[in-house]
Design a protein around this motif. Structure first.
Motif, PDB file in Angstrom:
ATOM      1  N   LEU B  20       0.805  -1.222   0.000  1.00 31.47           N
ATOM      2  CA  LEU B  20       0.000   0.000   0.000  1.00 31.47           C
ATOM      3  C   LEU B  20       0.842   1.277   0.000  1.00 31.47           C
ATOM      4  N   THR B  21       1.970   1.220   0.655  1.00 32.24           N
ATOM      5  CA  THR B  21       2.835   2.406   0.672  1.00 32.24           C
ATOM      6  C   THR B  21       3.308   2.715  -0.746  1.00 32.24           C
ATOM      7  N   GLN B  22       3.719   1.652  -1.431  1.00 33.16           N
ATOM      8  CA  GLN B  22       4.178   1.815  -2.812  1.00 33.16           C
ATOM      9  C   GLN B  22       3.015   2.279  -3.688  1.00 33.16           C
ATOM     10  N   LEU B  23       1.854   1.685  -3.503  1.00 36.39           N
ATOM     11  CA  LEU B  23       0.696   2.054  -4.338  1.00 36.39           C
ATOM     12  C   LEU B  23       0.325   3.520  -4.105  1.00 36.39           C
ATOM     13  N   LYS B  24       0.399   3.941  -2.840  1.00 33.02           N
ATOM     14  CA  LYS B  24       0.064   5.340  -2.543  1.00 33.02           C
ATOM     15  C   LYS B  24       1.045   6.272  -3.257  1.00 33.02           C
ATOM     16  N   LYS B  25       2.299   5.892  -3.257  1.00 36.67           N
ATOM     17  CA  LYS B  25       3.323   6.690  -3.942  1.00 36.67           C
ATOM     18  C   LYS B  25       3.019   6.760  -5.446  1.00 36.67           C
ATOM     19  N   ILE B  26       2.639   5.616  -6.011  1.00 35.54           N
ATOM     20  CA  ILE B  26       2.340   5.590  -7.445  1.00 35.54           C
ATOM     21  C   ILE B  26       1.109   6.445  -7.747  1.00 35.54           C
ATOM     22  N   LEU B  27       0.090   6.322  -6.896  1.00 34.07           N
ATOM     23  CA  LEU B  27      -1.120   7.141  -7.081  1.00 34.07           C
ATOM     24  C   LEU B  27      -0.745   8.619  -7.056  1.00 34.07           C
ATOM     25  N   LYS B  28       0.100   8.969  -6.101  1.00 31.05           N
ATOM     26  CA  LYS B  28       0.483  10.378  -5.946  1.00 31.05           C
ATOM     27  C   LYS B  28       1.204  10.875  -7.196  1.00 31.05           C
ATOM     28  N   VAL B  29       2.158  10.100  -7.683  1.00 35.02           N
ATOM     29  CA  VAL B  29       2.903  10.531  -8.869  1.00 35.02           C
ATOM     30  C   VAL B  29       1.952  10.642 -10.072  1.00 35.02           C
ATOM     31  N   ALA B  30       1.028   9.692 -10.174  1.00 31.63           N
ATOM     32  CA  ALA B  30       0.079   9.738 -11.288  1.00 31.63           C
ATOM     33  C   ALA B  30      -0.741  11.019 -11.213  1.00 31.63           C
ATOM     34  N   LEU B  31      -1.190  11.371 -10.020  1.00 29.73           N
ATOM     35  CA  LEU B  31      -2.004  12.587  -9.861  1.00 29.73           C
ATOM     36  C   LEU B  31      -1.156  13.836 -10.110  1.00 29.73           C
ATOM     37  N   LEU B  32       0.123  13.752  -9.729  1.00 28.23           N
ATOM     38  CA  LEU B  32       1.012  14.906  -9.926  1.00 28.23           C
ATOM     39  C   LEU B  32       1.299  15.152 -11.401  1.00 28.23           C
ATOM     40  N   THR B  33       1.326  14.081 -12.178  1.00 32.79           N
ATOM     41  CA  THR B  33       1.749  14.234 -13.569  1.00 32.79           C
ATOM     42  C   THR B  33       0.588  14.425 -14.526  1.00 32.79           C
ATOM     43  N   THR B  34      -0.639  14.323 -14.041  1.00 33.16           N
ATOM     44  CA  THR B  34      -1.785  14.396 -14.935  1.00 33.16           C
ATOM     45  C   THR B  34      -2.657  15.590 -14.567  1.00 33.16           C
ATOM     46  N   ALA B  35      -2.821  16.499 -15.512  1.00 35.81           N
ATOM     47  CA  ALA B  35      -3.665  17.658 -15.228  1.00 35.81           C
ATOM     48  C   ALA B  35      -5.137  17.262 -15.289  1.00 35.81           C
ATOM     49  N   GLU B  36      -5.458  16.297 -16.128  1.00 31.87           N
ATOM     50  CA  GLU B  36      -6.845  15.838 -16.228  1.00 31.87           C
ATOM     51  C   GLU B  36      -7.162  14.984 -15.003  1.00 31.87           C
ATOM     52  N   PRO B  37      -8.407  15.045 -14.568  1.00 28.89           N
ATOM     53  CA  PRO B  37      -8.774  14.192 -13.434  1.00 28.89           C
ATOM     54  C   PRO B  37      -8.639  12.715 -13.806  1.00 28.89           C
ATOM     55  N   LEU B  38      -8.295  11.893 -12.817  1.00 27.88           N
ATOM     56  CA  LEU B  38      -8.182  10.445 -13.045  1.00 27.88           C
ATOM     57  C   LEU B  38      -9.347   9.750 -12.349  1.00 27.88           C
ATOM     58  N   SER B  39     -10.031   8.911 -13.101  1.00 31.70           N
ATOM     59  CA  SER B  39     -11.175   8.207 -12.522  1.00 31.70           C
ATOM     60  C   SER B  39     -10.677   7.066 -11.645  1.00 31.70           C
ATOM     61  N   LEU B  40     -11.580   6.568 -10.803  1.00 29.52           N
ATOM     62  CA  LEU B  40     -11.231   5.460  -9.914  1.00 29.52           C
ATOM     63  C   LEU B  40     -10.761   4.261 -10.725  1.00 29.52           C
ATOM     64  N   SER B  41     -11.422   4.017 -11.864  1.00 29.45           N
ATOM     65  CA  SER B  41     -11.035   2.821 -12.630  1.00 29.45           C
ATOM     66  C   SER B  41      -9.648   3.012 -13.248  1.00 29.45           C
ATOM     67  N   GLU B  42      -9.313   4.242 -13.601  1.00 23.23           N
ATOM     68  CA  GLU B  42      -7.954   4.485 -14.101  1.00 23.23           C
ATOM     69  C   GLU B  42      -6.939   4.306 -12.970  1.00 23.23           C
ATOM     70  N   LEU B  43      -7.274   4.843 -11.814  1.00 21.88           N
ATOM     71  CA  LEU B  43      -6.349   4.745 -10.679  1.00 21.88           C
ATOM     72  C   LEU B  43      -6.126   3.286 -10.278  1.00 21.88           C
ATOM     73  N   LYS B  44      -7.172   2.485 -10.442  1.00 18.77           N
ATOM     74  CA  LYS B  44      -7.040   1.070 -10.076  1.00 18.77           C
ATOM     75  C   LYS B  44      -6.057   0.338 -10.993  1.00 18.77           C
ATOM     76  N   LYS B  45      -5.919   0.835 -12.204  1.00 28.69           N
ATOM     77  CA  LYS B  45      -4.963   0.213 -13.137  1.00 28.69           C
ATOM     78  C   LYS B  45      -3.532   0.309 -12.617  1.00 28.69           C
ATOM     79  N   LEU B  46      -3.302   1.247 -11.697  1.00 28.90           N
ATOM     80  CA  LEU B  46      -1.940   1.472 -11.209  1.00 28.90           C
ATOM     81  C   LEU B  46      -1.497   0.385 -10.244  1.00 28.90           C
ATOM     82  N   SER B  47      -2.453  -0.390  -9.762  1.00 30.07           N
ATOM     83  CA  SER B  47      -2.090  -1.476  -8.860  1.00 30.07           C
ATOM     84  C   SER B  47      -1.719  -2.706  -9.689  1.00 30.07           C
ATOM     85  N   ASP B  48      -0.688  -3.404  -9.227  1.00 26.68           N
ATOM     86  CA  ASP B  48      -0.252  -4.573  -9.981  1.00 26.68           C
ATOM     87  C   ASP B  48      -1.243  -5.717  -9.857  1.00 26.68           C
ATOM     88  N   THR B  49      -2.008  -5.704  -8.763  1.00 28.08           N
ATOM     89  CA  THR B  49      -2.985  -6.773  -8.557  1.00 28.08           C
ATOM     90  C   THR B  49      -4.367  -6.142  -8.453  1.00 28.08           C
TER      91      THR B  49
END
Lengths: 270, 196, 196
Positions: B20-49
């Protein structure tokens, strides 16, 4: 109306007796310079009518048509006298106002009143209120913070965006391209494919590059001795092939003397 | 006993996979790099499982809390989650970018308001409410900004185009749904103005 | 004594005005919202009072340290400072933007294949093999990419330009020499398989 006295206001902040333009006096006096501003300030006849009603405390539910029409016509006349380009909608509204006014002058048959026939002003009232509602909504929308205007979005660079512009090609792509070519060509001609062709072609390119300067080079300097015998043979075939295709000129000034090679006259393109 | 031995490594593996710590970091970077809002289903793609919505939402909540007071806030808008600079930072940011986007004219804003509150509407509807012609320029301005969209035609003679607002408008106004738009003044309130 | 009394409030005022915590926050938000690098002189504009380069640089150093391990890094490039996602986050971010890298058209790939296997070749040679005209655009695409270049002209009427592949192509294909290209024998076998 003494218009000439009243032109002291600048285009954008017109004051009449110290009062800003937007607080227009009841007598509808409009300084000539202000007419254009009036046109810019009011977004159409409904807007102007709303202004007149609200500013003069006229009762929306019981609009005094005579007074409103008179005031409205005052603006229209002033604008027309000054030959300002007036949107057609203003004139249409003038006609509507006069029509309502005249219908109200006519006595209404009691039957119609009982049957609940609409007040001729009802439609105007509905339109005015609907417009006012939207006008206020627009103001509120404009007050909402807007992305880019009132707040910025976070966007940290991802370097990839810059790098990935060019398509990637791998060996397999190249192979597929060649394969599809062969398939096509095969339909027309029988294509003779030989393994060693490639290295000969490669050596042809290498030798041509080496000769690009246009000067003669010693024949033996064209060979890469470290490449082994096979390489020497292939290079030799390549030079012969180049000569056959008239891409290089091979000369030997005396028997058993040095052989020199140079690119054909115009080959030194650069 | 043998059952325990078999299941134990499995569940450990699962715990290990969803870091979860790693996933939170990935979520954060994704949100930092994307000006467009990210949907929950897009954010879920960031998890390996595969992962539950609630887990992602939990992490987003943590991220929102961690950003409190940082001048940047994580918000939930119509199309998803996104980070934005707090409006109070704007005066500073304006120093770097002195060219502010222009404010829209009253005509543009009134047209937008009519589309927002009365959608779907045709150009004729807008003109009727405003009492003046609506220039193509105004509609184009709003379309280019990505705030309105053609959603079809009305089945009346001439088949006039029907306009509606987009998710992009809500995103840009930091709203989640049309219901969050400022409420309209009641007609009765407008009438009462006279009596005051 | 009087000098001391006069200067003391002044320096206190200065300390009070340059609130470094606040300035660091503003710097961070500015870097977060700007994709372009920000120069030191731009960053200095974010302070309400004139400030030393060294102070800003000190704060930037602190910010860089605070970002360590966060998946985002503060870097100093030619035109200034900027935040960027660490390359190791790339695989995750790619899941959100599955914008596949563009592909070269079949015409470009076939032209490249002909030049690679038949070099040196003229445009006429390529056209003969492909059976269609080869646009200048295709050759320019490959030249711009640094994969082919002109190595001379053939001494025939019209002096057609001769094209060959470059070392750059081999580098990009991760090959040491043209001989490592898929052999033609292998391919003709494949062809025969197709026909079988």
């Amino acid at each position: 109306m003494d218009a000439s006295e009243q032109t002291q206001g600048a285009t954008y902040s017109i004051h009449i007796h110290g009062q800003p333009l937007l607080e227009m006096p009841r007598d509808l006096y409009i300084p000539p310079d202000a007419l254009e501003i009036v046109l810019e300030t009011f977004h159409g006849p409904l807007d102007l009518l709303l202004y007149l009603i609200r500013k003069h405390n006229l009762d929306v539910l019981d609009i005094p048509m005579a007074k409103l029409t008179q005031q409205y016509m005052g603006y229209i006349d002033a604008m027309q006298r000054n030959r300002l380009e007036l949107a057609a909608e203003y004139l249409v509204m003038a006609a509507v106002l006069i029509e309502i006014k005249s219908r109200m002058l006519l006595p209404r048959p009691p039957k119609a009143v009982e049957a609940g026939e609409e007040d001729p002003r009802a439609e105007l009232l509905r339109r005015l209120l609907e417009y006012e509602q939207m006008k206020l909504a627009a103001q509120k929308l404009n007050e909402l913070p807007q992305a880019g205007r009132d707040f910025e979005l976070v966007q940290v660079l991802i370097e990839r965006v810059v790098e990935e512009r060019l398509p990637n090609v791998n060996v397999e792509d190249l192979r597929q391209a060649w394969l599809s070519l062969l398939l096509r060509v095969k339909l027309n001609v029988h294509h003779k494919v030989r393994r060693e062709e490639l290295s000969v072609r490669e050596q042809m390119t290498r030798v041509l590059r080496q000769l690009r300067h246009g000067e003669f080079e010693k024949f033996e300097d064209l060979f890469e001795v470290s490449g082994g015998i096979a390489s020497l043979v292939v290079t030799f075939i390549a030079i012969l092939e180049l000569a056959k295709e008239i891409l290089v000129e091979i000369t030997q000034t005396e028997v058993l003397g040095n052989i020199y090679v140079r690119a054909s006259r115009d080959i030194t393109a650069e | 006993m043998s059952g325990q031995v078999e299941t134990l490594p499995l569940s450990e593996e699962v715990v290990e996979q969803v870091d979860l710590t790693q996933l939170k970091k990935i979520l954060k970077v994704a949100l930092l790099t994307t000006a467009e809002p990210l949907s929950l289903s897009e954010l879920k793609k960031l998890s390996d499982t595969p992962i539950e919505n609630s887990v992602v939402e939990g992490l987003l909540k943590q991220l929102a809390e961690e950003h409190a007071g940082s001048g940047v806030e994580l918000g939930h808008v119509a199309s998803g989650w996104r980070l934005r600079a707090c409006p109070e930072m704007q005066p500073y940011l304006d120093r770097l970018n002195p060219q502010k986007p222009p404010r829209y004219s009253r005509a543009v804003m009134e047209t937008l308001a009519i589309i927002a509150y009365r959608q779907p509407v045709t150009r004729g509807d807008i003109e009727e409410i405003r009492g003046v012609a609506v220039s193509s320029q105004i509609l184009r301005t709003l379309e280019t900004r990505g705030w309105i969209d053609v959603i079809g035609t009305r089945d009346t003679p001439g088949k006039p185009t029907l306009y509606a607002t987009t998710k992009g408008l809500l995103d840009d106004l930091n709203l989640r749904s049309l219901q969050e738009l400022p409420s309209l003044d009641e007609m009765s309130n407008l009438l009462e103005q006279d009596n005051a």
